[in-house]
Design an enzyme around this catalytic site. Structure first.
Site, PDB file in Angstrom:
ATOM      1  N   HIS A  85       6.985   3.931  -6.771  1.00 43.50           N
ATOM      2  CA  HIS A  85       5.992   4.811  -6.133  1.00 43.50           C
ATOM      3  C   HIS A  85       6.140   6.214  -6.702  1.00 43.50           C
ATOM      4  O   HIS A  85       7.248   6.631  -7.053  1.00 43.50           O
ATOM      5  CB  HIS A  85       6.235   4.875  -4.618  1.00 43.50           C
ATOM      6  CG  HIS A  85       5.452   5.974  -3.958  1.00 43.50           C
ATOM      7  ND1 HIS A  85       4.151   5.801  -3.541  1.00 43.50           N
ATOM      8  CD2 HIS A  85       5.766   7.279  -3.703  1.00 43.50           C
ATOM      9  CE1 HIS A  85       3.703   6.947  -3.040  1.00 43.50           C
ATOM     10  NE2 HIS A  85       4.666   7.863  -3.123  1.00 43.50           N
TER      11      HIS A  85
ATOM     12  N   ASN B  25       4.839  -3.582  -7.422  1.00 47.01           N
ATOM     13  CA  ASN B  25       4.718  -2.852  -8.681  1.00 47.01           C
ATOM     14  C   ASN B  25       5.852  -1.855  -8.939  1.00 47.01           C
ATOM     15  O   ASN B  25       5.667  -0.862  -9.635  1.00 47.01           O
ATOM     16  CB  ASN B  25       3.330  -2.204  -8.774  1.00 47.01           C
ATOM     17  CG  ASN B  25       3.072  -1.222  -7.655  1.00 47.01           C
ATOM     18  OD1 ASN B  25       3.947  -0.981  -6.836  1.00 47.01           O
ATOM     19  ND2 ASN B  25       1.887  -0.648  -7.618  1.00 47.01           N
TER      20      ASN B  25
ATOM     21  N   GLU C 232       5.656  13.913   1.186  1.00 50.22           N
ATOM     22  CA  GLU C 232       6.540  12.766   0.927  1.00 50.22           C
ATOM     23  C   GLU C 232       7.994  13.198   0.743  1.00 50.22           C
ATOM     24  O   GLU C 232       8.911  12.500   1.191  1.00 50.22           O
ATOM     25  CB  GLU C 232       6.027  12.002  -0.300  1.00 50.22           C
ATOM     26  CG  GLU C 232       4.682  11.328  -0.015  1.00 50.22           C
ATOM     27  CD  GLU C 232       4.106  10.584  -1.210  1.00 50.22           C
ATOM     28  OE1 GLU C 232       4.714  10.596  -2.303  1.00 50.22           O
ATOM     29  OE2 GLU C 232       3.035   9.970  -1.032  1.00 50.22           O
TER      30      GLU C 232
ATOM     31  N   TYR D  24       2.744   5.520   4.479  1.00 52.65           N
ATOM     32  CA  TYR D  24       1.496   5.100   3.830  1.00 52.65           C
ATOM     33  C   TYR D  24       0.279   5.301   4.750  1.00 52.65           C
ATOM     34  O   TYR D  24      -0.724   4.594   4.611  1.00 52.65           O
ATOM     35  CB  TYR D  24       1.592   3.640   3.395  1.00 52.65           C
ATOM     36  CG  TYR D  24       2.275   3.430   2.053  1.00 52.65           C
ATOM     37  CD1 TYR D  24       1.771   4.010   0.882  1.00 52.65           C
ATOM     38  CD2 TYR D  24       3.410   2.611   1.934  1.00 52.65           C
ATOM     39  CE1 TYR D  24       2.375   3.804  -0.340  1.00 52.65           C
ATOM     40  CE2 TYR D  24       4.021   2.402   0.699  1.00 52.65           C
ATOM     41  CZ  TYR D  24       3.491   2.995  -0.431  1.00 52.65           C
ATOM     42  OH  TYR D  24       4.084   2.782  -1.659  1.00 52.65           O
TER      43      TYR D  24
ATOM     44  N   LYS E 107      10.876   0.490  -5.414  1.00 52.75           N
ATOM     45  CA  LYS E 107      10.411  -0.382  -4.330  1.00 52.75           C
ATOM     46  C   LYS E 107      11.286  -1.636  -4.185  1.00 52.75           C
ATOM     47  O   LYS E 107      12.073  -1.968  -5.082  1.00 52.75           O
ATOM     48  CB  LYS E 107       8.950  -0.758  -4.590  1.00 52.75           C
ATOM     49  CG  LYS E 107       7.978   0.425  -4.457  1.00 52.75           C
ATOM     50  CD  LYS E 107       6.533  -0.045  -4.644  1.00 52.75           C
ATOM     51  CE  LYS E 107       5.545   1.082  -4.428  1.00 52.75           C
ATOM     52  NZ  LYS E 107       4.139   0.608  -4.571  1.00 52.75           N
TER      53      LYS E 107
HETATM   54  O1  CDP Z   1       1.112   3.501  -5.910  1.00 52.60           O
HETATM   55  P1  CDP Z   1      -0.178   4.063  -6.442  1.00 52.60           P
HETATM   56  O2  CDP Z   1      -0.381   5.517  -6.065  1.00 52.60           O
HETATM   57  O3  CDP Z   1      -0.328   3.825  -7.914  1.00 52.60           O
HETATM   58  O4  CDP Z   1      -1.372   3.219  -5.772  1.00 52.60           O
HETATM   59  P2  CDP Z   1      -2.143   3.420  -4.367  1.00 52.60           P
HETATM   60  O5  CDP Z   1      -3.569   3.163  -4.615  1.00 52.60           O
HETATM   61  O6  CDP Z   1      -1.762   4.718  -3.727  1.00 52.60           O
HETATM   62  O7  CDP Z   1      -1.590   2.220  -3.487  1.00 52.60           O
HETATM   63  C1  CDP Z   1      -0.325   2.272  -2.883  1.00 52.60           C
HETATM   64  C2  CDP Z   1       0.344   0.936  -3.092  1.00 52.60           C
HETATM   65  O8  CDP Z   1      -0.373  -0.073  -2.368  1.00 52.60           O
HETATM   66  C3  CDP Z   1       0.383   0.414  -4.528  1.00 52.60           C
HETATM   67  O9  CDP Z   1       1.393   0.990  -5.308  1.00 52.60           O
HETATM   68  C4  CDP Z   1       0.579  -1.067  -4.304  1.00 52.60           C
HETATM   69  O10 CDP Z   1       1.935  -1.386  -3.978  1.00 52.60           O
HETATM   70  C5  CDP Z   1      -0.281  -1.311  -3.056  1.00 52.60           C
HETATM   71  N1  CDP Z   1      -1.650  -1.788  -3.388  1.00 52.60           N
HETATM   72  C6  CDP Z   1      -1.961  -3.132  -3.224  1.00 52.60           C
HETATM   73  O11 CDP Z   1      -1.109  -3.907  -2.806  1.00 52.60           O
HETATM   74  N2  CDP Z   1      -3.230  -3.573  -3.540  1.00 52.60           N
HETATM   75  C7  CDP Z   1      -4.160  -2.721  -3.984  1.00 52.60           C
HETATM   76  N3  CDP Z   1      -5.383  -3.188  -4.280  1.00 52.60           N
HETATM   77  C8  CDP Z   1      -3.866  -1.362  -4.152  1.00 52.60           C
HETATM   78  C9  CDP Z   1      -2.593  -0.908  -3.850  1.00 52.60           C
HETATM   79 MG    MG Z   2      -0.642   6.376  -4.238  1.00 54.99          MG
END
Ligand code: CDP
Ligand code: MG
Length: 141
Positions: free
Chosen positions: A118, A115, A129, A52, A12
């Protein structure tokens, strides 16, 4: 029996900006993933939103789209037995506060949003994806 799988990884904008892409890609290779596709891109808003789409309507969506378009990303197609779950495990928890020692997010993530990486979360999302970023001819045999 473990099946050979493909998954999509993204380094990222936060991690690219701080010069951590090389370390993350080395970690990917050291953990037995074969890199079968790799490119650097600077996503447009519409592209980030389409990628997304599953998160449309969530409170973090607009901020996430802005973050993902804030600078270049590196997208990778990875292949390995059990690649989807193994890459998620190597990434660590979404919130770095919960990420285990030895994971990429523990080492490089700044916050739950910024974070570092991805990873696809299931076979159907991996297929979507991978095809979002790579055509078949772009992937190594
Ligand atoms: O990336 P991952 O699959 O672990 O998490 P997700 O629940 O699919 O969320 C996608 C991305 O959204 C995360 O990796 C974060 O960058 C962001 N996010 C956020 O900013 N705040 C949250 N409460 C949850 C996700
Ligand atoms: Mg995710």
């Amino acid at each position: 029996m473990e099946t050979l799988q493909r998954t999509l990884a993204i380094v990222k904008p936060d991690a690219v900006a701080k010069g951590a892409a090389g370390d993350i890609i080395a970690t990917i290779e050291q953990n037995g993933f074969r890199i079968i596709g790799l490119k650097m891109l600077h996503l447009k808003k519409a592209q980030a939103a389409a990628f997304y789409a599953v998160h449309v309507g969530k409170p973090f969506f607009d901020s996430l789209s802005a973050f993902m378009t804030s600078g270049p990303v590196v997208v990778l197609a990875l292949e390995k037995a059990n690649a989807i779950a193994d890459w998620r495990k190597l990434m660590g928890a979404t919130n770095p506060a919960n990420a285990e020692a030895g994971t990429i997010r523990k080492k490089h993530a700044e916050s739950i949003e910024r974070n570092a990486v991805h990873g696809s979360d299931a076979e159907d999302t991996a297929r979507f994806e991978l095809s979002f970023f790579f055509s078949g001819y772009e992937l190594a045999k």
